[in-house]
Design an enzyme around this catalytic site. Structure first.
Site, short mmCIF file in Angstrom:
data_model
loop_
_atom_site.label_atom_id
_atom_site.label_comp_id
_atom_site.label_asym_id
_atom_site.label_seq_id
_atom_site.Cartn_x
_atom_site.Cartn_y
_atom_site.Cartn_z
N HIS A 22 0.89 -1.37 -0.13
CA HIS A 22 0.04 0.04 0.10
C HIS A 22 0.75 1.26 0.13
CE1 HIS A 22 -3.49 -2.76 0.52
NE2 HIS A 22 -4.24 -1.67 0.04
N TYR A 41 -9.53 8.11 2.14
CA TYR A 41 -9.71 6.65 2.23
C TYR A 41 -8.48 6.24 3.32
CZ TYR A 41 -9.96 1.72 0.59
OH TYR A 41 -10.25 0.32 0.46
N TRP A 76 -5.16 -5.54 -9.18
CA TRP A 76 -4.84 -5.08 -7.93
C TRP A 76 -5.18 -6.13 -6.91
CZ3 TRP A 76 -1.32 -2.23 -5.45
CH2 TRP A 76 -1.44 -2.04 -3.84
N TRP A 77 -6.75 -6.80 -7.19
CA TRP A 77 -6.97 -7.66 -6.26
C TRP A 77 -6.36 -8.96 -6.61
CZ3 TRP A 77 -13.02 -7.50 -7.59
CH2 TRP A 77 -13.39 -6.22 -6.95
#
Length: 104
Positions: A22, A41, A76-77
């Site tokens: 991240h 976020y 990304w997942w």
């Protein structure tokens, strides 16, 4: 503005890797989040339980949910799936939370 909160789950031993990935969030993924209305976020880690608490604000939840259809989100997942509990489509297993209090 709509506020969204949910919980996700890391596989044990992956706290550092999750944080590292991240910190190096792909520019295309960051752009997709912004384009789909995400702001403020934040993701918090419960280090003892390998549990993540996520909070974000969106312009419109229905518009934000369309991010799941993008190639960058799917990529990304797939990148994150090995280090956290994931669904068959690689999306993170998430438990949505209901807001019960808000102090503006």
């Amino acid at each position: 503005m709509e506020r969204i909160a949910f919980i996700m789950y890391l596989h044990p031993g992956n706290q550092f890797e999750y944080h590292k990935r991240h910190n190096q969030l792909w520019p295309d993924m960051k752009q997709a989040l912004k384009e789909h209305g995400a702001s403020n976020y934040s993701i918090f880690l419960d280090q003892e339980a390998d549990t993540l608490f996520a909070y974000l604000e969106v312009e419109n939840k229905a518009d934000f949910d369309k991010i799941a259809e993008t190639d960058i989100c799917k990529k990304w997942w797939a990148y994150m799936a090995p280090i956290m509990k994931s669904n068959p489509d690689n999306s993170p297993v998430a438990k949505n939370l209901k807001q019960v209090f808000y102090l503006p």
